[in-house]
Scaffold this active site. Structure first.
Site, short mmCIF file in Angstrom:
data_model
loop_
_atom_site.label_atom_id
_atom_site.label_comp_id
_atom_site.label_asym_id
_atom_site.label_seq_id
_atom_site.Cartn_x
_atom_site.Cartn_y
_atom_site.Cartn_z
N THR A 30 0.85 -1.20 0.00
CA THR A 30 0.00 0.00 0.00
C THR A 30 0.89 1.25 0.00
O THR A 30 1.98 1.25 0.57
CB THR A 30 -0.94 0.04 1.22
OG1 THR A 30 -0.17 0.08 2.42
CG2 THR A 30 -1.87 -1.16 1.23
N GLY A 31 0.40 2.30 -0.66
CA GLY A 31 1.19 3.54 -0.73
C GLY A 31 2.46 3.34 -1.52
O GLY A 31 3.51 3.85 -1.14
N GLY A 32 2.34 2.64 -2.64
CA GLY A 32 3.54 2.27 -3.40
C GLY A 32 3.78 3.08 -4.65
O GLY A 32 4.53 2.64 -5.52
N THR A 33 3.17 4.25 -4.76
CA THR A 33 3.32 4.97 -6.03
C THR A 33 4.47 5.96 -6.04
O THR A 33 4.88 6.43 -7.11
CB THR A 33 2.01 5.71 -6.41
OG1 THR A 33 1.67 6.63 -5.37
CG2 THR A 33 0.88 4.74 -6.60
N GLY A 51 8.14 7.37 -3.41
CA GLY A 51 8.88 7.23 -2.16
C GLY A 51 9.49 5.87 -1.92
O GLY A 51 9.81 5.12 -2.84
N SER A 107 8.00 4.33 11.98
CA SER A 107 8.84 5.53 11.85
C SER A 107 9.70 5.66 13.09
O SER A 107 9.22 5.37 14.20
CB SER A 107 7.98 6.78 11.71
OG SER A 107 8.80 7.93 11.86
N TYR A 126 1.96 11.75 15.05
CA TYR A 126 2.57 10.81 14.09
C TYR A 126 3.26 9.66 14.84
O TYR A 126 3.03 8.48 14.53
CB TYR A 126 3.58 11.60 13.25
CG TYR A 126 4.32 10.81 12.21
CD1 TYR A 126 3.65 10.17 11.17
CD2 TYR A 126 5.72 10.73 12.22
CE1 TYR A 126 4.34 9.46 10.20
CE2 TYR A 126 6.42 10.04 11.26
CZ TYR A 126 5.73 9.40 10.24
OH TYR A 126 6.42 8.71 9.28
#
Ligand SMILES: NC(=O)c1ccc[n+]([C@@H]2O[C@H](COP(=O)([O-])OP(=O)(O)OC[C@H]3O[C@@H](n4cnc5c(N)ncnc54)[C@H](OP(=O)(O)O)[C@@H]3O)[C@@H](O)[C@H]2O)c1
Length: 244
Positions: free
Chosen positions: A12-15, A17, A137, A150
């Protein structure tokens, strides 16, 4: 022979970075990958960059209907999952005293709630012996002013990895957390001005942020059988920042 030959990986969120760098690396190592992101144009560009063995599925990792659609697509196209890398996430700075309800809900909604439901919804498709990794993180290990929302929304992953590996032990599914430090990605450009960037770089022993490829190789380790005896752990890739 690749380290992920014949494996199906969902990221997920692989487009852009670090997860895009990971998706490229996974494909180089023989995997078929599904990547997600909210912006269709960025998704199309990422699919083009990866070039083969990839399906892009538009969607928001904080939206449970979108997650259902993702899982349905994987089921239809490949039938099962070997590796899940829940990496979609983000945050913005806000000091205690200035944190809004909307900021709390947005970032816990994506980093915590979204990650939990990504894993839960993918589970029925998981092959025994699979690997789950989540992007944490090093903010959750440090004490960076302004980043408590965060940090808190990422810190939950450590607890989840331990509980879930126990719940999933009969299926030999491993669960680990990949914890980057500061990495030069589009997200960093968005949330940090030059001064903040310089300040963070001064905390990194080598004085330079990580590169997405340096996180990709750590993700490959956790995704592949190279880490077959690593379970419930947090792999910190932050150049030693939080060790100091
Ligand atoms: N860069 C760092 O220094 C750093 C350090 C520690 C941890 N991390 C973590 O690493 C992960 C990736 O960060 P990055 O720096 O590589 O970020 P990035 O370059 O901004 O990439 C984020 C990716 O995730 C997608 N995304 C964002 N929100 C999403 C959502 N709600 N649903 C689905 N996709 C979403 C973005 O595409 P769309 O915008 O099109 O959705 C993009 O593809 C995040 O979890 C972040 O918290 C980053």
């Amino acid at each position: 022979m690749g380290k992920l030959d014949g494996k199906v990986a969902v990221i997920t969120g692989g487009t852009t970075g670090l997860a895009l760098a990971g998706a490229k690396r996974f494909v180089d190592e023989g995997a078929y990958v599904f990547i997600t992101g909210r912006r269709q144009d960025a998704l199309d560009e990422a699919v083009k960059q990866i070039g083969r063995n990839v399906t892009g599925v538009q969607g928001d990792a904080a939206n449970l209907d979108d997650l259902d659609r993702l899982v349905d697509t994987v089921k239809r196209e490949k039938g099962s999952i070997d590796v899940l890398w829940a990496s979609a996430g983000g945050g913005e700075p806000a000091l205690l005293g200035e944190i809004t309800e909307a900021q709390f809900d947005t970032w816990f909604g994506l980093n915590a709630r979204g990650t939990l439901f990504t894993v839960q919804k993918a589970l029925p498709l998981f092959n025994d012996g699979g690997s789950i990794l989540m992007t944490g993180s090093n903010a959750s290990l440090g004490a960076f002013p302004g980043w408590s929302v965060y940090a808190g929304s990422k810190a939950v992953q450590q607890a989840w990895a331990r509980v879930w590996l126990n719940e999933l032990k009969d299926r030999r599914i491993r669960v680990n957390v990949l914890t980057p430090g500061q990495v030069a990605t589009p997200m960093m450009e968005e949330v940090m001005d030059a001064e903040a960037k310089a300040q963070f770089e001064s905390l990194i022993p080598r004085g330079q942020m990580g590169r997405p490829e340096e996180i990709a190789v750590a993700a490959l380790f956790l995704a592949s059988d190279d880490s077959s005896y690593v379970n419930g752990m947090e792999l910190v890739a932050d150049g030693g920042t939080t060790a100091l």
